[in-house]
Design an enzyme around this catalytic site. Structure first.
Site, short mmCIF file in Angstrom:
data_model
loop_
_atom_site.label_atom_id
_atom_site.label_comp_id
_atom_site.label_asym_id
_atom_site.label_seq_id
_atom_site.Cartn_x
_atom_site.Cartn_y
_atom_site.Cartn_z
N SER A 142 0.85 -1.20 0.00
CA SER A 142 0.00 0.00 0.00
C SER A 142 0.89 1.25 0.00
CB SER A 142 -0.86 -0.03 1.27
OG SER A 142 -1.50 1.21 1.48
N TYR A 155 -3.91 -0.82 9.87
CA TYR A 155 -3.67 -1.03 8.44
C TYR A 155 -2.24 -0.60 8.09
CZ TYR A 155 -4.57 -0.87 3.37
OH TYR A 155 -4.52 -1.08 2.00
P1 NAP Z 1 -11.67 -4.93 -1.74
O1 NAP Z 1 -12.46 -4.70 -2.96
O2 NAP Z 1 -12.23 -4.60 -0.41
O3 NAP Z 1 -11.13 -6.43 -1.75
C1 NAP Z 1 -10.55 -7.05 -0.63
C2 NAP Z 1 -10.58 -8.53 -0.86
O4 NAP Z 1 -10.09 -9.20 0.32
C3 NAP Z 1 -12.00 -9.03 -1.07
O5 NAP Z 1 -11.99 -10.08 -2.00
C4 NAP Z 1 -12.37 -9.53 0.32
O6 NAP Z 1 -13.41 -10.44 0.35
C5 NAP Z 1 -11.05 -10.17 0.70
N1 NAP Z 1 -11.03 -10.47 2.11
C6 NAP Z 1 -11.07 -9.60 3.14
N2 NAP Z 1 -11.09 -10.25 4.29
C7 NAP Z 1 -11.04 -11.58 3.99
C8 NAP Z 1 -11.03 -12.76 4.77
N3 NAP Z 1 -11.09 -12.73 6.11
N4 NAP Z 1 -10.98 -13.95 4.14
C9 NAP Z 1 -10.95 -14.00 2.79
N5 NAP Z 1 -10.95 -12.92 2.00
C10 NAP Z 1 -11.00 -11.72 2.59
O7 NAP Z 1 -10.37 -4.07 -1.81
P2 NAP Z 1 -9.18 -3.98 -2.87
O8 NAP Z 1 -8.92 -2.56 -3.04
O9 NAP Z 1 -9.40 -4.82 -4.05
O10 NAP Z 1 -8.02 -4.57 -1.96
C11 NAP Z 1 -7.16 -5.60 -2.35
C12 NAP Z 1 -5.84 -5.42 -1.65
O11 NAP Z 1 -5.24 -4.21 -2.10
C13 NAP Z 1 -5.94 -5.28 -0.13
O12 NAP Z 1 -4.85 -5.94 0.48
C14 NAP Z 1 -5.84 -3.79 0.09
O13 NAP Z 1 -5.37 -3.46 1.36
C15 NAP Z 1 -4.86 -3.43 -0.99
N6 NAP Z 1 -4.85 -2.01 -1.38
C16 NAP Z 1 -5.94 -1.41 -1.91
C17 NAP Z 1 -5.86 -0.06 -2.25
C18 NAP Z 1 -7.02 0.69 -2.83
O14 NAP Z 1 -6.89 1.89 -3.00
N7 NAP Z 1 -8.12 0.06 -3.15
C19 NAP Z 1 -4.67 0.63 -2.08
C20 NAP Z 1 -3.58 -0.01 -1.55
C21 NAP Z 1 -3.67 -1.33 -1.21
P3 NAP Z 1 -14.89 -9.88 0.65
O15 NAP Z 1 -15.36 -9.20 -0.58
O16 NAP Z 1 -15.66 -11.14 0.99
O17 NAP Z 1 -14.79 -8.94 1.82
#
Ligand code: NAP
Length: 250
Positions: A142, A155
């Site tokens: 991140s 986080y």
């Molecule tokens: P997202 O749409 O919220 O996706 C998160 C994913 O993690 C979802 O598939 C979620 O499943 C899964 N997850 C969460 N808790 C879980 C658990 N206990 N067991 C199994 N699966 C679980 O967010 P995203 O933006 O795509 O995030 C993906 C990664 O990128 C994360 O590590 C996040 O921290 C990182 N990230 C995102 C951003 C951003 O701006 N979006 C920036 C930097 C880093 P559910 O749908 O069932 O909750």
């Protein structure tokens, strides 16, 4: 040919958080590059399965506990016979003023974002060593692997640690031809940032600071993910690559 180095034909990838957002984009990119994908999600990855057909197999597992790890390895091997790539993408974020931050908000984030990531990575690396051909591990980090953020102490702790252990594991496992690298997404339009994007003031502040002038999308991550999963990155070890529209350089 140089472009052949980026192909993932016949490779088998585990991608966590395969039902939505960045993880779904990575699954799609890997399948398009030729890989089979075992997608791990706690809710069914119905849409991803519809998009990818035979290239995709869904493992339902809640990554808030390490108990599911042996089953993830076993199901992937039973379905596809080997593992070549792991993407630790699943992650959660809890927003609360640090002065009031609860132990529950600390423990839940550290469990999913760091503890399970480490032990799943360890289990996959053991399989890579058993297979003998090396492998690729990509940890989704991140901007808060580099910066402090606001109201997200657990986080930030988890993502700073992810960048750290990416280097540790790369140091220990490069000798097995295992590449451990990270991708640090910038501000991407997914569920993770929904609350932030709904906060008009914070949202406008963030957008004004992104040199590219827009929030990122899952598609923006795909090239970096395929690069780090492929032979094109065989001499890249322990580095966390920002895909951030220029945010960190500002
Ligand atoms: P997202 O749409 O919220 O996706 C998160 C994913 O993690 C979802 O598939 C979620 O499943 C899964 N997850 C969460 N808790 C879980 C658990 N206990 N067991 C199994 N699966 C679980 O967010 P995203 O933006 O795509 O995030 C993906 C990664 O990128 C994360 O590590 C996040 O921290 C990182 N990230 C995102 C951003 C951003 O701006 N979006 C920036 C930097 C880093 P559910 O749908 O069932 O909750």
């Amino acid at each position: 040919m140089i472009l052949d180095l980026f192909k993932l034909d016949g490779k088998v990838a585990i991608v966590t958080g395969s039902n939505t957002g960045l993880g779904q984009g990575v699954c799609k990119a890997f399948a398009e590059a030729g890989a089979f994908v075992a997608g791990v999600s706690r809710r069914p990855s119905t849409e991803t399965a519809e998009m990818l057909g035979d290239k995709f197999y869904n493992i339902i597992a809640d990554l808030s506990s390490c108990d599911v790890i042996p089953r993830i390895i076993d199901e992937t091997l039973a379905k596809f016979g080997r593992i070549d790539i792991l993407v630790n993408n699943a992650g959660i974020i809890k927003r609360q003023d640090s002065i009031e931050f609860s132990e529950e908000n600390w423990d839940s984030v550290l469990s999913v974002n760091l503890k399970t990531v480490f032990f799943l990575t360890q289990a996959v690396a053991r399989q890579f060593i058993k297979q003998g051909g090396g492998g690729k591990i990509i940890n989704i980090a991140s901007m808060l692997s580099y910066q402090g953020g606001i109201r997200v102490p657990s986080y930030t702790a988890s993502k700073s640690a992810i960048k750290g252990i990416t280097m540790t594991l790369a140091n220990e496992w490069a000798k097995y031809n295992i590449n451990v690298n990270g991708i640090a997404p910038g501000y991407m339009a997914t569920n993770n940032t929904q609350a932030l994007r709904q906060d008009e003031e914070r949202s406008a502040d963030i957008l004004a600071r992104i040199p590219a002038g827009r929030w990122g999308t899952p598609a923006d991550l795909e090239g970096a993910a395929v690069f780090l999963a492929s032979a094109a990155s065989d001499y890249v070890n322990g580095f966390t690559l920002a895909v951030d529209g220029g945010w960190l350089g500002r």
